[in-house]
Write an enzyme that holds these catalytic residues in place. Sequence first.
Site, PDB file in Angstrom:
ATOM      1  N   ASN A   1      -7.443  -1.362  14.431  1.00  0.00           N
ATOM      2  CA  ASN A   1      -8.874  -1.504  14.112  1.00  0.00           C
ATOM      3  C   ASN A   1      -9.114  -2.695  13.187  1.00  0.00           C
ATOM      4  O   ASN A   1     -10.201  -2.863  12.658  1.00  0.00           O
ATOM      5  CB  ASN A   1      -9.413  -0.213  13.484  1.00  0.00           C
ATOM      6  CG  ASN A   1      -8.749   0.095  12.137  1.00  0.00           C
ATOM      7  OD1 ASN A   1      -7.906  -0.655  11.669  1.00  0.00           O
ATOM      8  ND2 ASN A   1      -9.137   1.206  11.519  1.00  0.00           N
TER       9      ASN A   1
ATOM     10  N   HIS B   1      -7.459  -3.339  10.327  1.00  0.00           N
ATOM     11  CA  HIS B   1      -7.174  -3.154   8.897  1.00  0.00           C
ATOM     12  C   HIS B   1      -5.941  -3.960   8.485  1.00  0.00           C
ATOM     13  O   HIS B   1      -5.062  -4.241   9.298  1.00  0.00           O
ATOM     14  CB  HIS B   1      -7.036  -1.679   8.523  1.00  0.00           C
ATOM     15  CG  HIS B   1      -5.812  -0.972   8.983  1.00  0.00           C
ATOM     16  ND1 HIS B   1      -5.823   0.269   9.565  1.00  0.00           N
ATOM     17  CD2 HIS B   1      -4.495  -1.310   8.921  1.00  0.00           C
ATOM     18  CE1 HIS B   1      -4.612   0.659   9.842  1.00  0.00           C
ATOM     19  NE2 HIS B   1      -3.767  -0.285   9.460  1.00  0.00           N
TER      20      HIS B   1
ATOM     21  N   ASP C   1       0.847  -1.199   0.000  1.00  0.00           N
ATOM     22  CA  ASP C   1       0.000   0.000   0.000  1.00  0.00           C
ATOM     23  C   ASP C   1       0.880   1.246   0.000  1.00  0.00           C
ATOM     24  O   ASP C   1       2.109   1.149   0.137  1.00  0.00           O
ATOM     25  CB  ASP C   1      -0.951  -0.013   1.215  1.00  0.00           C
ATOM     26  CG  ASP C   1      -0.242  -0.212   2.550  1.00  0.00           C
ATOM     27  OD1 ASP C   1       1.009  -0.166   2.600  1.00  0.00           O
ATOM     28  OD2 ASP C   1      -0.928  -0.407   3.561  1.00  0.00           O
TER      29      ASP C   1
ATOM     30  N   GLU D   1      -9.555  -0.576   5.359  1.00  0.00           N
ATOM     31  CA  GLU D   1     -10.138  -0.174   6.633  1.00  0.00           C
ATOM     32  C   GLU D   1     -11.435  -0.944   6.882  1.00  0.00           C
ATOM     33  O   GLU D   1     -11.980  -1.565   5.948  1.00  0.00           O
ATOM     34  CB  GLU D   1     -10.427   1.340   6.597  1.00  0.00           C
ATOM     35  CG  GLU D   1      -9.186   2.194   6.431  1.00  0.00           C
ATOM     36  CD  GLU D   1      -8.371   2.334   7.725  1.00  0.00           C
ATOM     37  OE1 GLU D   1      -8.565   1.530   8.661  1.00  0.00           O
ATOM     38  OE2 GLU D   1      -7.530   3.244   7.783  1.00  0.00           O
TER      39      GLU D   1
HETATM   40  C1  GLP Z   1      -0.428   0.967   8.773  1.00  0.00           C
HETATM   41  C2  GLP Z   1      -0.154   0.299   7.406  1.00  0.00           C
HETATM   42  C3  GLP Z   1      -0.310  -1.183   7.493  1.00  0.00           C
HETATM   43  C4  GLP Z   1       0.417  -1.638   8.726  1.00  0.00           C
HETATM   44  C5  GLP Z   1      -0.365  -1.246   9.946  1.00  0.00           C
HETATM   45  C6  GLP Z   1       0.311  -1.560  11.254  1.00  0.00           C
HETATM   46  O1  GLP Z   1      -1.494   1.858   8.665  1.00  0.00           O
HETATM   47  N1  GLP Z   1      -0.967   0.784   6.317  1.00  0.00           N
HETATM   48  O2  GLP Z   1       0.199  -1.787   6.312  1.00  0.00           O
HETATM   49  O3  GLP Z   1       0.528  -3.032   8.695  1.00  0.00           O
HETATM   50  O4  GLP Z   1      -0.758   0.114   9.874  1.00  0.00           O
HETATM   51  O5  GLP Z   1       1.445  -0.775  11.430  1.00  0.00           O
HETATM   52  P1  GLP Z   1       2.559  -1.103  12.487  1.00  0.00           P
HETATM   53  O6  GLP Z   1       3.245  -2.327  12.028  1.00  0.00           O
HETATM   54  O7  GLP Z   1       3.457   0.102  12.485  1.00  0.00           O
HETATM   55  O8  GLP Z   1       1.853  -1.318  13.795  1.00  0.00           O
END
Ligand code: GLP
Length: 252
Positions: A143, A145, A77, A150
């Site tokens: 949440n 996602h 993404d 989302e």
């Molecule tokens: C972000 C990214 C995701 C990621 C998630 C968790 O918003 N878009 O791809 O996996 O949130 O992030 P983190 O690994 O920093 O907790």
Amino acid sequence: MSPGDGRGHALRILRAGTGEQWATYIAETLIARLQVTPSLRVCLPTGLTPVPVYERIAGAVAAGRASFARAEVFLLDEFGGVAPDDTGRCDQMLRRDLLDRIDLPPERFHRFALDGDVDAECGAYEQAIGSGCDLTLLGIGRNGHVGMNEPGSGPESLTRRVELAPETTAASARYFSHDRLPTWGATMGIATIMRSREVWLLATGTGKAPIVRRVVRDAISPLVPATLLRSHPAAMLIADADASALLGHGVG
Ligand code: GLP
């Protein structure tokens, strides 16, 4: 490794011990996949979760134990409305954490441009993925996602522009060195991810324990997009001891 939570779905749950053991397990398993399939097509996430995994993979490449020379990497993404050289962009993060330190040919890294026609860009990305990646690694948002899918993202969703949940925009502050935080992005869809031959859902730390429990125990629903992966025939949740602390005994 256990066969799941006993409710008949396909999600395998691996409680991988300490954060160190967790990162080593994932890195070594990915390296093994690469050794079997040097042309592996792999989707990689950013965020903080995979950083220790990437550190180990980069070390293995430097040591000559692994090679991405014939592999292909798809970025999961990307944030929209962010300058191409912004250090908080997903492509910049992945370059810093992994790509600059491995032997992947630059043309084998697929990412989102997002400075032109976003819908056309997303359509082209979906086409490039084609029949699906061999392996997809995912983090989990608090949440539920995955990528930027989302709550509300359905099983049919493809690569597309998405609006970020307010809490996701707020959480992105940890990636950026300024306060002009993104409110939208582009992401592989749930259907795009489901076409992957294998999916690994990664989670570490006590902060992820509540959502890990929900991913395993809640009803399969777009309200918690990560639950949709329970319908995938080869999906595995790989959580360290802290992230799996609320799963209870007999799970994983
Ligand atoms: C972000 C990214 C995701 C990621 C998630 C968790 O918003 N878009 O791809 O996996 O949130 O992030 P983190 O690994 O920093 O907790």
